[in-house]
Design a protein around this motif. Sequence first.
Motif, PDB file in Angstrom:
ATOM      1  N   ARG A 121      36.265  37.503   2.674  1.00  0.00           N
ATOM      2  CA  ARG A 121      37.592  37.776   2.124  1.00  0.00           C
ATOM      3  C   ARG A 121      37.900  39.268   2.186  1.00  0.00           C
ATOM      4  N   ASP A 148      44.563  27.401   6.410  1.00  0.00           N
ATOM      5  CA  ASP A 148      44.156  26.826   5.132  1.00  0.00           C
ATOM      6  C   ASP A 148      44.562  25.365   5.015  1.00  0.00           C
ATOM      7  N   LEU A 152      38.397  40.328   5.908  1.00  0.00           N
ATOM      8  CA  LEU A 152      39.673  39.828   6.414  1.00  0.00           C
ATOM      9  C   LEU A 152      40.836  40.650   5.848  1.00  0.00           C
ATOM     10  N   TYR A 185      47.397  32.238   8.398  1.00  0.00           N
ATOM     11  CA  TYR A 185      46.434  31.878   7.356  1.00  0.00           C
ATOM     12  C   TYR A 185      46.871  30.631   6.590  1.00  0.00           C
TER      13      TYR A 185
END
Length: 74
Positions: free
Chosen positions: A13, A67, A16, A63
């Motif tokens: 995380r 997801d 990114l 993203y």
Amino acid sequence: MEHNFVERNFAVRFLLGFGVIMAMAVVGERLGIGLLEYGVPYGDWIGVAVGAIGVFIAFAAVYTRFDSVYGDRL
């Protein structure tokens, strides 16, 4: 979002997020320099704003798709 491996792992995380911030800075800088070369007044400010917002919107779209597709499988 907790099923997504990016959300579970702090290091991924962080990397990114850092990558997105760096991409926003680089694209904004290049766009600002390009606008200044064409003689646009306040081109550096406009380029940074438009470049950073453009990268953020593109990342958010990719993203969100990632997801929704891979979030529940992992």
